[in-house]
Design an enzyme around this catalytic site. Structure first.
Site, mmCIF file in Angstrom:
data_model
loop_
_atom_site.group_PDB
_atom_site.id
_atom_site.type_symbol
_atom_site.label_atom_id
_atom_site.label_comp_id
_atom_site.label_asym_id
_atom_site.label_seq_id
_atom_site.Cartn_x
_atom_site.Cartn_y
_atom_site.Cartn_z
ATOM 1 N N GLN A 62 -17.786 22.279 61.281
ATOM 2 C CA GLN A 62 -19.127 21.964 60.805
ATOM 3 C C GLN A 62 -20.080 23.135 61.005
ATOM 4 O O GLN A 62 -21.162 23.154 60.422
ATOM 5 C CB GLN A 62 -19.657 20.731 61.538
ATOM 6 C CG GLN A 62 -18.897 19.459 61.238
ATOM 7 C CD GLN A 62 -19.380 18.255 62.026
ATOM 8 O OE1 GLN A 62 -20.464 18.281 62.616
ATOM 9 N NE2 GLN A 62 -18.587 17.206 62.054
ATOM 10 N N CYS A 63 -19.684 24.101 61.829
ATOM 11 C CA CYS A 63 -20.523 25.271 62.059
ATOM 12 C C CYS A 63 -20.471 26.186 60.835
ATOM 13 O O CYS A 63 -19.405 26.408 60.258
ATOM 14 C CB CYS A 63 -20.051 26.045 63.284
ATOM 15 S SG CYS A 63 -20.191 25.119 64.823
ATOM 16 N N ASP A 73 -25.373 20.607 33.822
ATOM 17 C CA ASP A 73 -25.904 20.710 35.170
ATOM 18 C C ASP A 73 -24.722 21.021 36.082
ATOM 19 O O ASP A 73 -23.616 20.505 35.874
ATOM 20 C CB ASP A 73 -26.549 19.385 35.576
ATOM 21 C CG ASP A 73 -27.252 19.484 36.920
ATOM 22 O OD1 ASP A 73 -28.474 19.676 36.932
ATOM 23 O OD2 ASP A 73 -26.569 19.357 37.957
ATOM 24 N N THR A 127 -30.172 26.065 35.879
ATOM 25 C CA THR A 127 -31.604 26.371 35.814
ATOM 26 C C THR A 127 -31.881 27.669 35.074
ATOM 27 O O THR A 127 -32.886 27.790 34.366
ATOM 28 C CB THR A 127 -32.178 26.455 37.239
ATOM 29 O OG1 THR A 127 -31.988 25.197 37.891
ATOM 30 C CG2 THR A 127 -33.665 26.773 37.210
#
Length: 338
Positions: free
Chosen positions: A274-275, A57, A13
């Site tokens: 996952q934390c 990208d 971007t």
């Protein structure tokens, strides 16, 4: 003497501008960056620009592009004091992590940055991110680089690259380093927390190790998941399991049986949490004991991005002695809290 910084533009971007006829974003010629940002000419460093032939990208960035970047840094290492990589935000943490493992004996700054809005947008965050990144990439004291690692600068914060994750697609403050403190922060003054900086204490001369394997699979465990699905996936060298909390998974004989079968087939199993904050601790809860039984490897407090790229770099890499488990478990460049 002005420090020399090599700016490598990969895409993203930050290098976009709006096509007012179509209304869509397109990449502009980054060779004209000094026209877009005349402020760069006022910097206390000389900036040399090397854009990718075709801006990408960040979702298209991967092992081949990481090798292009490391090769270009290696070829130009003696000619520049620092390196700034402009990158799309979605996979910047993956690239920063991979580069941290591939660039060996690094004694100069390698900074990655990008933006949430294009550089030509009225409210853009691109200009501040770019200008301050150049300061960090050219920061020296007593003829020695202050930063000697791969870092990400974004929205006033300098973070260790292999400790970061992108947590917001909307806010300017898009990156977090949940298990390691910031390296620096910009405000009225450009601050560095020197105690948090990484230093390679080996006598290794700078070189690159571009070995990357793609024989790695990442799988997130979820409640109600059928373990039999694991029997249907093809054999891979490394399976990274993202499990609950500090390392728990559903307790059943089927879980143990299937994971042991995967291990018996020669697949290394790495466990990450996952934390966002905290890490893996086998044995803390009974439901984590299955991993100790099968000889799984704790990812400790590594980010998923860091664990994935580290596994890609290490598995079957002939440049390392010792087992995969031994090498993965030790901190190579500050990616694990020891």
């Amino acid at each position: 003497m002005k420090r020399k910084v090599l700016l490598i533009y990969t895409g993203g971007t930050i290098g976009m501008e709006k096509d007012y006829e179509s209304g869509s974003l397109r990449a502009f010629d980054f060779g004209n960056i000094f026209e877009k940002m005349p402020e760069m000419k006022l910097m206390e460093c000389e900036v040399f620009v090397h854009p990718f032939a075709k801006p990408l990208d960040s979702s298209d960035m991967g092992p081949e592009e990481w090798k292009i970047i490391t090769n270009y840094i290696f070829d130009n290492y003696d000619h520049f004091d620092g390196f700034l990589i402009l990158h799309g935000t979605d996979t910047m943490s993956y690239t920063a992590s991979a580069l941290s493992f591939m660039l060996k004996g690094l004694k100069k700054p390698v900074i990655l940055t990008g933006s949430q809005l294009p550089i030509g947008d009225l409210r853009t965050d691109a200009k501040e991110n770019l200008l301050t990144s150049l300061y960090y990439a050219s920061l020296y004291e007593n003829e020695e680089a202050v930063i000697q690692e791969v870092a990400i600068y974004f929205e006033y914060k300098l973070l260790r690259g292999n400790r970061t994750l992108k947590y917001s697609a909307e806010f300017f403050d898009a990156y977090s380093s949940p298990n390691y403190p910031i390296l620096g922060q910009s405000g009225v003054h450009l601050n560095i927390v020197k105690d948090n900086l990484y230093r390679d204490r080996s006598e290794t001369e700078f070189h690159i190790d571009n070995y990357i394997s793609e024989d790695v699979l990442f799988w997130r465990i979820f409640p109600g998941m059928k373990m039999n699905h694991f029997k249907e996936i093809p054999k891979m060298k490394v399976l990274i399991l993202q499990v609950f909390g500090s390392g728990t998974i559903f307790s059943s004989e089927k879980t143990l049986e299937i994971l042991q079968e995967i291990r018996n087939n020669g697949t290394e199993i790495v466990v990450v949490s996952q934390c966002i904050s905290g890490g893996i601790s086998f044995g803390k809860y009974e439901n984590s004991n299955v991993f100790a039984k099968i000889g799984a490897i704790s990812g400790k407090d590594m980010t998923a991005e860091s664990a994935i790229t580290k596994a890609m770099h290490l598995i079957d890499n002939p440049n390392y002695t010792g087992s995969f488990a031994e090498n993965f478990s030790r901190s190579m460049c500050g990616e694990i809290t020891e």
